[in-house]
Design an enzyme around this catalytic site. Structure first.
Site, PDB file in Angstrom:
ATOM      1  N   LYS A  45     106.553  20.605   1.048  1.00 15.86           N
ATOM      2  CA  LYS A  45     107.404  20.897   2.204  1.00 15.86           C
ATOM      3  C   LYS A  45     107.770  19.567   2.861  1.00 15.86           C
ATOM      4  O   LYS A  45     106.934  18.658   2.922  1.00 15.86           O
ATOM      5  CB  LYS A  45     106.620  21.790   3.169  1.00 15.86           C
ATOM      6  N   CYS A 131     118.453  16.780   4.835  1.00 15.77           N
ATOM      7  CA  CYS A 131     118.279  18.098   5.475  1.00 15.77           C
ATOM      8  C   CYS A 131     119.422  18.342   6.452  1.00 15.77           C
ATOM      9  O   CYS A 131     119.670  17.525   7.338  1.00 15.77           O
ATOM     10  CB  CYS A 131     116.953  18.186   6.213  1.00 15.77           C
ATOM     11  N   ILE A 192     120.986  18.141  -5.849  1.00 10.63           N
ATOM     12  CA  ILE A 192     121.446  17.944  -4.492  1.00 10.63           C
ATOM     13  C   ILE A 192     120.574  18.745  -3.526  1.00 10.63           C
ATOM     14  O   ILE A 192     119.928  19.724  -3.931  1.00 10.63           O
ATOM     15  CB  ILE A 192     122.925  18.437  -4.329  1.00 10.63           C
ATOM     16  N   ASN A 193     120.600  18.396  -2.257  1.00  8.68           N
ATOM     17  CA  ASN A 193     120.057  19.264  -1.208  1.00  8.68           C
ATOM     18  C   ASN A 193     121.096  20.352  -0.919  1.00  8.68           C
ATOM     19  O   ASN A 193     122.107  20.460  -1.610  1.00  8.68           O
ATOM     20  CB  ASN A 193     119.740  18.428   0.046  1.00  8.68           C
ATOM     21  N   GLY A 245     120.422  25.842  -7.573  1.00  6.70           N
ATOM     22  CA  GLY A 245     120.763  27.123  -8.182  1.00  6.70           C
ATOM     23  C   GLY A 245     120.151  27.408  -9.532  1.00  6.70           C
ATOM     24  O   GLY A 245     120.648  28.275 -10.263  1.00  6.70           O
TER      25      GLY A 245
END
Lengths: 304, 254
Positions: A45, A131, A192-193, A245
């Site tokens: 995390k 983020c 990617i983020n 994805g």
């Protein structure tokens, strides 16, 4: 001989599959479903210097082929992590990737210093410059190649640990940002983020997310991630970790052909906790049936 | 190891035009589940949907859920028919714990009747004394009501006119004073019931709900606010799906 072992720079992984930050916490919960040692690694995390409670109200919105989240980096803080979770992650017998985020250059440098003191337990630092759900740092900083080069070179001075820079797709030219990370001394980039998005409740005429916007993830964003990996693969000398994805072994292979040395799975685990087990088994079968070494697929894309 | 199950719907009935009641075959879940826990059910949409477990039948290896139609996912799930194959995660979360030396007051509002139904089944089997208070908007919404339950409706077209508090006030003081209150329903109702319990100096537990992602504690989207322990913070966010959904009332910030 067939194999699914891969290398990201000097980091050897037993599989290309890594659990993406923010979708596996520190491994405790998913360990109840399967033995995480089958994975290439697990990215913690996103951690910050101080504990964060994250954003308030509704933090998730569903779309046709994905979801938006606006968690806002809820985490127990890096000190708590080091005292309570790092040894656990190490005990999982898989690659230990620690994801670090911040609001300022000072935050990022302090994070790297703190984590570097435990470098014997860490395989790589994943630096979150991407983020979309916090007001400062992260994506704001990570969208600017000048700042990316500066911050990466400052962190580079603090550690010999592999520095993987997780980048935001919310930019016009991903290559410029990835090259800036490379010039700063990054060992790899993670592409990617999440993409910045919004979902509106038409009854209330308000965004579903109380943060108004959130990070879009899931199968819907995969073609964007694949395109960015392919673009960066042509210009970078450092390895790429693909992310976005992944729901099947074919997706992993697609990312590798595009130029990824390893691949992260995130939202897929949220939908099916044991999906990484199926993907790993499928990758083994695929390499055996085709008698290939999976890492030989990296960057084999031929453009028209 | 916990598992992802592929299960079959073995029976389905409509409790009213927009509420279905499904019985699903899964011996593991039937054996493990405790009242207050939930399952995540797949449909054609991206995320699974959480449902409180309404009952279990260990002998037949089945569990039940109630599905009130509120959106696209529940429209689809409420239309599942016998034989439908679905993916199920569960049992998830922490449910209620029951002390055999206590009485229990079970309060259900709206779809809270389903987990409360499981709690009443459990207490009946254990021989623990309990009363059930149910609250609905009007007579057409009433489901899973039993003759010995205290029924309240906002409209007053059946049962006591008023909220669950009006129903709670009808309970015998002697029963109440050795009771624990367990409440599942909308937030304002749970807050009112928790305050009622506090006024009677009895403990209470509530089942918190928030839009959920994974249901297993890894995405951190379904948080609710609890009072922070003495570390200088105003509150702490905890996961409804993992630390909850059941929390002691006095710890929750509404």
């Amino acid at each position: 001989m067939s194999s699914i072992n891969v290398k990201v720079g000097n980091v050897e992984l037993k599989s290309p599959l890594i659990l993406a930050s923010g979708t596996c916490n520190f491994g405790h919960e998913l360990s109840e479903y399967y033995d995480l040692s089958i994975l290439g690694g697990l990215s913690s995390k996103g951690l910050t210097i101080k504990p964060r409670q994250g954003n308030e109200g509704c933090r998730v919105a569903e779309t046709a082929s994905g979801m938006l989240n606006s968690v806002g980096l809820q985490n127990p803080g890096v000190d708590y992590f080091i005292d309570n979770d790092l040894d656990y992650m190490r005990s999982l017998n898989t690659g230990v990737i620690v994801n670090a985020a911040g609001h300022s250059f000072e935050d990022y440098i302090a994070m790297v210093q703190k984590l570097n003191a435990h470098k014997d337990k860490i395989d790589a630092l994943e630096i979150n410059l991407s983020c979309p759900n916090v007001k400062a740092g992260c994506m704001t900083l990570g969208a600017d190649p000048v700042q990316v080069k500066q911050i990466v070179s400052l962190m580079r001075k603090e550690t010999d640990l592999p520095l993987w820079i997780k980048l935001t797709p919310n930019v016009t030219d991903i290559k410029a940002v990835a090259l800036a990370a490379q010039e700063g001394g990054a060992d790899a980039v993670v592409l990617i983020n999440t993409l910045l998005g919004m979902v509106i409740n038409i009854k209330t005429r308000r965004p579903v997310l109380h943060n108004n916007t959130g990070g879009y993830s899931g199968p819907a964003i995969k073609p964007i991630a694949i395109r960015m990996v392919a673009e960066c693969s042509k210009v970078l000398d450092i390895p790429i970790i693909g992310c976005g994805g992944v729901m099947s072994y074919e997706d992993v292979i697609e990312f590798m052909i595009a130029g990824a040395s390893a691949v992260e799975i995130g939202t897929g685990s949220l939908i099916h906790p044991t999906l990484p087990v199926k993907i790993t088994n499928d990758l083994v079968r695929y390499t055996e049936e085709n008698n290939i070494d999976l890492k030989d697929l990296t960057g084999t894309l031929e453009l028209w | 190891m916990k598992k992802e199950f592929t299960c079959k719907v073995v029976s389905k009935k409509m409790l009213n035009p927009d509420t279905a009641y499904l019985t699903i075959k899964c011996p593991d879940i039937a054996n493990e589940a405790v009242p207050g826990q939930f399952v995540n059910i797949s449909c054609s949409l991206f995320l699974k949907r959480p449902f409180g477990i309404a009952s279990v039948d260990k002998a037949n290896g089945t569990f039940d859920i109630g599905v009130k139609v509120v959106g696209k996912g529940t429209v689809e799930i409420a239309a599942f028919e016998e034989g439908k194959e679905i993916e199920v995660l569960g049992p998830l979360g922490n449910g209620f714990t029951f002390d055999p030396s206590k009485n229990y007051i079970l309060v259900a509002g709206g779809t809270g009747v389903f987990p409360i139904n499981f709690a009443s089944q459990h207490l009946r089997e254990k021989g623990i004394p309990f009363k059930v208070v149910e609250g609905f908007r009007n007579a057409s919404q009433v489901v899973l009501n039993e003759p010995d339950y205290v029924l309240c409706t906002d409209a007053g077209d059946i049962g006591i006119k008023g909220t669950c508090i009006a129903g709670l006030d009808t309970l015998d003081d002697e029963f109440v004073k050795n009771s624990v209150l367990c409440c599942v329903g909308p937030l304002p109702m749970m807050k009112a019931c928790g305050n009622w319990a506090t006024s009677k100096e009895i403990p209470s537990f509530v089942s918190m709900e928030q839009r959920m992602g994974c249901g297993i504690g890894i995405c951190l989207v379904c948080v609710c606010k609890l009072k922070a322990e003495a570390n200088g913070e105003e509150f702490k966010h905890v996961r409804c799906c993992k630390e909850g959904p059941v929390f002691p009332f006095e710890e929750v910030i509404f």
